[in-house]
Enzyme design. Sequence first.
Site, PDB file in Angstrom:
ATOM      1  N   TRP A   1     -17.192 -25.495  -2.325  1.00 46.76           N
ATOM      2  CA  TRP A   1     -16.097 -25.004  -2.578  1.00 46.76           C
ATOM      3  C   TRP A   1     -15.612 -23.261  -3.068  1.00 46.76           C
ATOM      4  O   TRP A   1     -16.797 -22.685  -3.436  1.00 46.76           O
ATOM      5  CB  TRP A   1     -15.831 -25.752  -4.097  1.00 46.76           C
ATOM      6  CG  TRP A   1     -14.513 -25.153  -4.859  1.00 46.76           C
ATOM      7  CD1 TRP A   1     -14.635 -24.113  -5.814  1.00 46.76           C
ATOM      8  CD2 TRP A   1     -13.284 -25.646  -4.666  1.00 46.76           C
ATOM      9  NE1 TRP A   1     -13.181 -24.020  -6.032  1.00 46.76           N
ATOM     10  CE2 TRP A   1     -12.349 -25.008  -5.673  1.00 46.76           C
ATOM     11  CE3 TRP A   1     -12.665 -26.782  -3.902  1.00 46.76           C
ATOM     12  CZ2 TRP A   1     -11.057 -25.113  -5.747  1.00 46.76           C
ATOM     13  CZ3 TRP A   1     -11.116 -26.905  -4.127  1.00 46.76           C
ATOM     14  CH2 TRP A   1     -10.375 -26.111  -5.040  1.00 46.76           C
TER      15      TRP A   1
ATOM     16  N   ASN B   1     -12.625 -20.577  -4.537  1.00 42.77           N
ATOM     17  CA  ASN B   1     -11.135 -20.307  -4.783  1.00 42.77           C
ATOM     18  C   ASN B   1     -10.813 -18.930  -5.036  1.00 42.77           C
ATOM     19  O   ASN B   1     -11.274 -18.159  -3.919  1.00 42.77           O
ATOM     20  CB  ASN B   1     -10.779 -21.313  -6.156  1.00 42.77           C
ATOM     21  CG  ASN B   1     -11.261 -21.105  -7.149  1.00 42.77           C
ATOM     22  OD1 ASN B   1     -12.658 -21.711  -7.508  1.00 42.77           O
ATOM     23  ND2 ASN B   1     -10.839 -20.551  -8.335  1.00 42.77           N
ATOM     24  N   ASP B   2     -10.285 -18.402  -6.128  1.00 41.52           N
ATOM     25  CA  ASP B   2      -9.787 -16.886  -5.921  1.00 41.52           C
ATOM     26  C   ASP B   2     -10.711 -15.900  -5.512  1.00 41.52           C
ATOM     27  O   ASP B   2     -11.938 -15.650  -5.905  1.00 41.52           O
ATOM     28  CB  ASP B   2      -9.544 -16.534  -7.572  1.00 41.52           C
ATOM     29  CG  ASP B   2      -9.059 -17.794  -8.269  1.00 41.52           C
ATOM     30  OD1 ASP B   2      -8.706 -18.721  -7.910  1.00 41.52           O
ATOM     31  OD2 ASP B   2      -8.850 -17.296  -9.708  1.00 41.52           O
TER      32      ASP B   2
ATOM     33  N   TRP C   1     -13.792 -28.327  -6.978  1.00 41.90           N
ATOM     34  CA  TRP C   1     -13.982 -27.094  -8.194  1.00 41.90           C
ATOM     35  C   TRP C   1     -15.124 -27.581  -9.325  1.00 41.90           C
ATOM     36  O   TRP C   1     -15.092 -28.526  -9.735  1.00 41.90           O
ATOM     37  CB  TRP C   1     -12.532 -26.931  -8.719  1.00 41.90           C
ATOM     38  CG  TRP C   1     -12.479 -25.581  -9.642  1.00 41.90           C
ATOM     39  CD1 TRP C   1     -12.384 -24.421  -9.300  1.00 41.90           C
ATOM     40  CD2 TRP C   1     -12.692 -25.636 -11.184  1.00 41.90           C
ATOM     41  NE1 TRP C   1     -12.316 -23.726 -10.389  1.00 41.90           N
ATOM     42  CE2 TRP C   1     -12.515 -24.127 -11.324  1.00 41.90           C
ATOM     43  CE3 TRP C   1     -12.969 -26.669 -11.976  1.00 41.90           C
ATOM     44  CZ2 TRP C   1     -12.520 -24.013 -12.838  1.00 41.90           C
ATOM     45  CZ3 TRP C   1     -13.051 -26.299 -13.457  1.00 41.90           C
ATOM     46  CH2 TRP C   1     -12.621 -25.040 -13.708  1.00 41.90           C
TER      47      TRP C   1
ATOM     48  N   TRP D   1     -15.436 -16.667 -14.360  1.00 40.33           N
ATOM     49  CA  TRP D   1     -14.066 -16.744 -13.715  1.00 40.33           C
ATOM     50  C   TRP D   1     -13.571 -15.596 -13.264  1.00 40.33           C
ATOM     51  O   TRP D   1     -14.231 -14.576 -13.306  1.00 40.33           O
ATOM     52  CB  TRP D   1     -13.242 -17.517 -14.783  1.00 40.33           C
ATOM     53  CG  TRP D   1     -13.314 -19.105 -14.886  1.00 40.33           C
ATOM     54  CD1 TRP D   1     -14.344 -19.848 -14.389  1.00 40.33           C
ATOM     55  CD2 TRP D   1     -12.663 -19.819 -15.833  1.00 40.33           C
ATOM     56  NE1 TRP D   1     -14.256 -20.885 -14.562  1.00 40.33           N
ATOM     57  CE2 TRP D   1     -13.166 -21.127 -15.456  1.00 40.33           C
ATOM     58  CE3 TRP D   1     -11.682 -19.849 -16.586  1.00 40.33           C
ATOM     59  CZ2 TRP D   1     -12.871 -22.321 -16.290  1.00 40.33           C
ATOM     60  CZ3 TRP D   1     -11.067 -21.018 -17.363  1.00 40.33           C
ATOM     61  CH2 TRP D   1     -11.618 -22.033 -17.103  1.00 40.33           C
ATOM     62  N   THR D   2     -12.359 -15.310 -12.924  1.00 43.88           N
ATOM     63  CA  THR D   2     -11.677 -14.188 -12.107  1.00 43.88           C
ATOM     64  C   THR D   2     -11.813 -12.698 -12.853  1.00 43.88           C
ATOM     65  O   THR D   2     -11.781 -12.822 -14.084  1.00 43.88           O
ATOM     66  CB  THR D   2     -10.258 -14.663 -11.790  1.00 43.88           C
ATOM     67  OG1 THR D   2     -10.601 -15.603 -10.649  1.00 43.88           O
ATOM     68  CG2 THR D   2      -9.584 -13.643 -11.118  1.00 43.88           C
TER      69      THR D   2
ATOM     70  N   ASP E   1      -8.391 -13.460 -16.578  1.00 44.12           N
ATOM     71  CA  ASP E   1      -7.934 -12.693 -15.255  1.00 44.12           C
ATOM     72  C   ASP E   1      -7.725 -11.193 -15.393  1.00 44.12           C
ATOM     73  O   ASP E   1      -6.656 -10.681 -15.162  1.00 44.12           O
ATOM     74  CB  ASP E   1      -7.079 -13.413 -14.508  1.00 44.12           C
ATOM     75  CG  ASP E   1      -7.564 -14.903 -14.374  1.00 44.12           C
ATOM     76  OD1 ASP E   1      -8.636 -15.384 -14.280  1.00 44.12           O
ATOM     77  OD2 ASP E   1      -6.382 -15.641 -14.004  1.00 44.12           O
TER      78      ASP E   1
ATOM     79  N   GLU F   1      -1.523 -16.540 -14.286  1.00 43.75           N
ATOM     80  CA  GLU F   1      -2.884 -16.230 -13.838  1.00 43.75           C
ATOM     81  C   GLU F   1      -2.893 -14.874 -13.032  1.00 43.75           C
ATOM     82  O   GLU F   1      -1.809 -14.737 -12.444  1.00 43.75           O
ATOM     83  CB  GLU F   1      -3.513 -17.458 -13.202  1.00 43.75           C
ATOM     84  CG  GLU F   1      -3.429 -18.672 -14.123  1.00 43.75           C
ATOM     85  CD  GLU F   1      -4.097 -20.032 -13.355  1.00 43.75           C
ATOM     86  OE1 GLU F   1      -5.061 -20.518 -14.095  1.00 43.75           O
ATOM     87  OE2 GLU F   1      -3.781 -20.153 -12.268  1.00 43.75           O
TER      88      GLU F   1
ATOM     89  N   ASP G   1       0.577 -20.720 -12.842  1.00 44.46           N
ATOM     90  CA  ASP G   1      -0.337 -21.911 -13.112  1.00 44.46           C
ATOM     91  C   ASP G   1       0.386 -23.291 -12.906  1.00 44.46           C
ATOM     92  O   ASP G   1       0.048 -24.357 -12.627  1.00 44.46           O
ATOM     93  CB  ASP G   1      -0.910 -21.873 -14.549  1.00 44.46           C
ATOM     94  CG  ASP G   1      -2.074 -22.814 -14.723  1.00 44.46           C
ATOM     95  OD1 ASP G   1      -2.525 -23.326 -13.535  1.00 44.46           O
ATOM     96  OD2 ASP G   1      -2.576 -23.295 -15.645  1.00 44.46           O
TER      97      ASP G   1
END
Length: 664
Positions: free
Chosen positions: A144, A146-147, A171, A206-207, A271, A325, A358
Amino acid sequence: MADPNPARTFADPEDPIIAATVPDHYTPLLDVDPPAGENSRRPLKGFLVILSGLVLVGLLMALISENGPSVSQDSQQNDLTLNAPAESTNISAQFLEPASRGPSTGVSEKSFRLHSGVRAPFPWSNTMLTWQRTGYHFQPEKNWMNDPNGPMFYGGWYHFFYQYNPDAAVWGNIVWGHAVSKDLIEWLHLPLAMVADQWYDTNGVWTGSATLLSDGQVIMLYTGATNESVQVQNLAYPADLSDPLLVDWVKYPGNPVLVPPPGIDDKDFRDPTTAWYWPDGKWRIAIGSKVNKTGISLVYNTEDFKKYELIEGVLHAVPGTGMWECVDLYPVSLKEDNGLDTSFNGPGVKHVLKASLDDDKNDYYAIGTYSLESGNWTPDNPNLDVGIGLRYDYGKFYASKTFYDQNKQRRILWGWIGETDGESADIKKGWASVQSIPRTVVFDKKTGTNILQWPVAEIKSLRKSSKKFDKLEVGPGSVVTLEVEKATQMDITAEFEIDKEALKRIGESDVEYSCRTSGGSAQRGELGPFGLLLLADEGRCEQTPVYFYVAKGTDGQLKTFFCTDESRSSLANDVDKRIFGSTVPVIKGEKLSMRILVDHSIIESFAQGGRTCITSRVYPTKAIYGAAQLYVFNNATSASITASIQTWAMKSAYIRPYSSHQES
Ligand code: DQQ
C-alpha cells in the site's frame, strides 16, 4: 522576489523585498542538544501554547458558521452504477470487505468501499490484475502507498518519500518509503527512510514536508500518530548531508516539537507544510485542522525548527469544509513562466492555497493574496474559496504536495491516486495506489483565474513510435477507429474544432449541464459530447470516454465542459464507475485541446493546457493488453467536428531497487 536560499539565487539581491526576507544566518540545527527531559511526551494541553491558543479559539469562534457554503456539486458524485452495464448478480454473497480502518485511526484508507448487498465480486483473473500495474507511473514494488511526502531536489537527485505500508496492500502501519530519480521518471527504490519506532509516531509516521536551508541543511517535519493516537509534529533530518541519496534519517531526540494547541482536537492536527521565510527573520509553517465544521490552517513561526510559536488567528478558514489535510501554500508568478521558491512574496506574485478535504477526499485550491502585513491569505474570488471552488483534479487525486525544483526553477505537484476497485482485488494483486505523473504548476496568465498543470517535460523521453491523424472529419453520431501501436500505454494530444455553422445554430438551454449529473458520453446534445474512447475493446462494451461537451447556459453563453465517463469502463461489478469533470475556460480563438496519459489502470487527462484535469482509475476486463483500442467519437446531434490527434506509444519507465553498482 525573495529567495531564502542565497546559494541558489535567481533574483536580484538588491530588491528591497529580497533584502527584507533573505535570512543572514540560521540557528544551527544539528549541533544543539535537545533540552533535558524533552524525550518524553509533552503534556498535550501543555502550557507552551495555552496563551496563543486561547487567542486562536476566540478568533475561530468568530469565524465559524454552521451555514457555511457547501462543497461544490461536481465533487459529490459517488454513485457506483450510473450507466453501468447490467451485471446479473443475484448470488447472495457477502462482500467480505474488511471493516473501515481509516476514520477510527484518523485518515487515509481507501475511500471506495463496496456496498454490501446481493452481489458477488467479479472473478478477477491473475492476467487481468497483472495488467492493472502501471508502466511509467511511480509505484513501490508492492503493498500500500498513499500521500506524497517531502519531495525535494538534493545532491543532484530528486527525492520522493511516500506514505507506505510495508506489510500489506491496505492502509496501516504507515512508514516513509523513499526513492530517488535523476529525471522524475526513472526511480530507484531506497530503504525505508523512517519507520514507526518512537512513542510519538508508533501509530504512524504520517505526512510531512521538506525545507532546504541556505546553509545546506535539510529539515523534515512530519506528523506522528502517538501511542495514544494523538497527532503531533516531529522533526527529522538526514544523518549524513554528504550522502546525496540521504539514505539515513535521524529523528530529533526532543520530538515531538508540536502538540495540538488548546481548542484543537488531538486527531485534527496534521501534515506540516514546507516552511517559508518571513520578514521578521523567522520561518513559518502551516498545519491543517478544523473547528467544528470549519476547515482551518494554523500557522506557527520558528527560528530553529525545534521551538514554535502559534501565530494569532489563522492563515485561512472556510466554514463547512471540514478537516483540512495536507495544506499547501506557494507563490506563483503573474508574469514569468518559472516557478518560485516557497518563500517568495511581493508584487507580481499570487499565492495558491490548497487543502485536501478529508470529508470528500478531493484537493481544492484557490488563488489569492498572502499579505505580508496581516499574515492572512485572502482569496481573489470568495465564491471560489478553498474547498468550495476549484479542484486540482476532478477525478481521483488526493493529498497532493508541491515542491520548488531549484534544479529547473519550476514548481512540481504530486498527487496520490488511490484505487477504486474492491479491497480484495488489491490484496490479490499485492499493491494499491500509484502517484500521478509529476506536474508543473504555473499561473494561467490568459484567464487569470486558475493554475495550469502539465506533465513534466521529462515524460517525453518515454515516447516512442508516433502516429498522426490529421484533420479527421467526424460526423454527428460517429465513431472512428484510430490504429495505434499500444493503446494501453500512451501519450495522446488531440485538438478539436466544431463546425462553425453548428455553433451559430445552437439554441438556448434552460438547464445547466453538469458532467456529473448528465448521462455521460451517451447523453447527446447539439455540440457534444465528442472526444476519445480509451481502453475500449472491439465491441466497445468496455470503454472510457474522455470528452468535451459544449452547451449554451441559461445565461446564453457557451460553456465548455471536460468530462470522463467511467460508467462503461469495466464489465466488473465491484469497481467504482463515476462520471466526473467540470467546466474548462476556453479563450476566444483557442481550439479545444486535450492531452491524455494512458498507463494501464490510470488515465490522466488535461484540457486546454491543464486548466481542468481529470484522473481516472479504470479496471477493464476485456479491453486489456492487445485487445485495447483507441477511437475518436462524436456523439453530438448536429455538429461535425474536425479532430487532429497525435499518439505516442510509451516505453515503461525503469523503476527498480537501488543497487550500489548503479550510477551515483
Ligand atoms: N494521510 C496521512 C495523513 C494525512 C492523510 C496518513 C491524507 O497525515 O492527513 O497516512 O491522506
